[in-house]
Design an enzyme around this catalytic site. Sequence first.
Site, mmCIF file in Angstrom:
data_model
loop_
_atom_site.group_PDB
_atom_site.id
_atom_site.type_symbol
_atom_site.label_atom_id
_atom_site.label_comp_id
_atom_site.label_asym_id
_atom_site.label_seq_id
_atom_site.Cartn_x
_atom_site.Cartn_y
_atom_site.Cartn_z
ATOM 1 N N GLU A 1 0.782 -1.227 0.000
ATOM 2 C CA GLU A 1 0.000 0.000 0.000
ATOM 3 C C GLU A 1 0.824 1.293 0.000
ATOM 4 O O GLU A 1 0.378 2.298 -0.557
ATOM 5 C CB GLU A 1 -0.927 0.005 1.232
ATOM 6 C CG GLU A 1 -1.986 -1.071 1.224
ATOM 7 C CD GLU A 1 -3.011 -0.873 0.115
ATOM 8 O OE1 GLU A 1 -3.484 0.262 -0.070
ATOM 9 O OE2 GLU A 1 -3.310 -1.853 -0.589
ATOM 10 N N SER B 1 -50.052 -26.313 40.109
ATOM 11 C CA SER B 1 -49.939 -26.463 41.562
ATOM 12 C C SER B 1 -48.659 -25.893 42.148
ATOM 13 O O SER B 1 -48.510 -25.857 43.376
ATOM 14 C CB SER B 1 -50.047 -27.950 41.930
ATOM 15 O OG SER B 1 -51.338 -28.428 41.635
#
Length: 849
Positions: free
Chosen positions: A122, A491
């Site tokens: 780059e 229950s």
Amino acid sequence: MTDANDPGEQPPEDATFRIRREASGGIAGLRRSVGKAWRERKWLRRFSYVCLAGLVGLTGFWVVLTRDMPDAGKLLEYQPPLPTMVRGMDGEIVYSYARERRVQLRYVDFPRPLVNAFLSAEDRTFWSHGGVDIGGLAGAVVDYASKYGTGVRAKGGSTITQQVAKNILIGDEYSVTRKLKEMVLARRIEGVLTKQQILELYLNEIPLGRRSFGVQAASRAYFDRDVEDLTLSQAAFLAILPRAPEVYGRRKNEARAIERRNWVLDQMVRNGWATEQAAAAAKAEPLGLVTQRGNAYEPSNGYFVEEVRRRLIDRYGEKAEDGPNSVYAGGLWVRTSLDTAMQKAVRDALRAGLLRYHGNRGWVGPIAHLDDLENWQSQLVVANKTVDYKDWRVGVILEAPAAGTGSGRIGFSDGDIGTLTNIPERARAGDLVTAAPLGGGAWALRGVPEVSGGMVIEQPATGRIVAMQGGFDSGLDSFNRAVQAERQPGSTIKPFVYATALQNGMTPATQVLDGTFCVFQGAGLGNKCFRNFGGAGGSGSHTMRWGLEQSRNLMTVRVANDVGMKKVTRTFHNVGIGDYKSYLSFALGAGETTVARMINAYAALANNGVQFSGSVIDYVQDRNGKVIWRADRGQCDACNMAQWDGKPMPRVQRKGKQVLDAATAYQVVHMLEGVVTRGTAERLRDLKLPLFGKTGTTNGPTDVWFMGGNQDYVGGVYMGYDSPRSLGGYAQGGRIAAPIFKDVVEATRDRWTSQPFVAPAGIRMVRIDRVTGKRVMGAEPGDEPKAAVIWEAFKPDTEPRQYTAEDEFTRRRDALVAQIRNAREVRERAAAVHHGDTGNFAEQQGGVY
């Protein structure tokens, strides 16, 4: 004598005066010449106007160009979007919330070969230029001019500094203006940051494909390894990605990627950053890209970490614009209460329970369906359906036999295609299914249970939820039934009815009639009657303990009626189960709630009535490590004393809420131990641990429940269909749900204490007759489950008197009356059925047994 008027004889002239005179004459002459040219030559006037206009235009353009330009100094305080990292209770990272792969490293953490590879690809003059490479810029201008109007994008010619400006400050718009801004900013950045700081920003922020930003994230995405473990070949490959990550990262473009990688290696040799021998060896290597990464985190944590995410988003927001501490950009560090070993045990136990019930039902239908199979692989990836069970995989049926027999084809998210056997007739092409390998490229269809459920384990003393499972697999279905499914608890709500009674003068030994109980609803409706489990009638008077151990509906509803349903529903509200109207059916669990709320209520029982909010997050830190939220907000003023005062070490006092009287809570727990010893959950008795618990089964039965634990952990589980329907007449909480809890305890046996429950101050343990509830003298409680004499817990001055012959007569009389009532009830029920009226109040009110 000389004549003054004679011109032939003049005095010498002053030199200074002469120079001034000549200069004055020259300037005047120049002015006359310029003025004459200005008047006589039009081209000069036009040229001057053009130059002036150009200067003004250039100045204006510069002002416009730089007017809204970001301040390069912001990069000194730049905070990139970072994922949120989640830790378990042991501090280990268990998950991360990220839509992009990002990992921040310091400059010193980047390997030198990797840095040199990027510079070679780059910006090889990076260390020497001032932000703009003139040679590279000239080449970019020529390339732009040659491609102008063709629609082809010219090469960038940007330095690494310019790329930092583009990626972080101004964006990637394709225009000359953006390029000029990029150059100006690059010069400014070089004046603010060091070269090392610029490289650190670049290598952490550069987009490299596969949703990866920065080299560490890309290294994991492409090679499943950290940057320090990269080979020279792999470093060179990463360096080619900034140009075209979506091109070079694809398998079909492997030849182009290798060619470009080898070019980078040649550049490294040219720059003196790699030897020819090392470059040649690197060129000989294949790319070696991973096509699909394995699970980075333990999949069994899926439901738990999703609940953490949901709570974090509620508090801090989801995206960066929602605030600095957002879940997907804030870089938070979150410590949770997750116990990974307990979580795995909970997941495995719930799965085993679902599969036991599923039995041999086989394939029940697809997970989802794709209408268009043209891009089936992409659609399958986007669907993001996975399964973490044995060697099963999720795939899509590409071809199914028309008659539903024989073999077809199945495709998977990585592109693999295999033969699929045992395809049922109702399966169609496009169905997403689970399959298991048979070998030789063949796969067999596997059925995920249609029935589902949820489970939670919590620490009563802190409220910390240590494990949570909301279904068969979070990869198949993210709906968390542990916290999101509203179901009738059956229950399992009864202990809080009895707790209300204990707080209003009753005791565990109080006799309650187990007999017909009806409610008159007006002349039009008449009496509506409750039933015991299975439609059974009453059996006479019994102790409240027996009624809870055997889960007798008639006794429970009678207790609720005697105490007052308003008081009962107030207890439900206080412990966080829910807000219900004062209907008797809610005493049997007709109201809806979640597993998480129920287990938090049971935690209050186990913690002597003190309740902490159920929490999955211990504390949250921002990206800099500062604690910004914590679940434990207890105070400890003495912790900051300047010098030790010689007293015991100060402790942080956690702030819980006293939702039940401590003695009442212990009495209920002591009664619920009997449920495990000789009641509806006696299958847990062989664990030989001090456990309390309660089963639950709703009408239908549509849901089965179990809640229980000890003073260290409480756990709760329910199982049922998402669209409620009958589980079958044999389904009961003690038969289906309790074994799931038992599997968890057996898998984590070392976490469950063998110490008995500790009674709070004031509780008196008294020997009583288990059947009559009367006090016993001269006999010791036995060790067998159904011993005649047991220890019972009483509050001061509530102990029963000694058993007498009169008590025996009363007991037999009540039993005879109950038998007569049962016979009459059978006749009335038969008549009601004949006239089309079941007369079951609990059924009509959504009641449960």
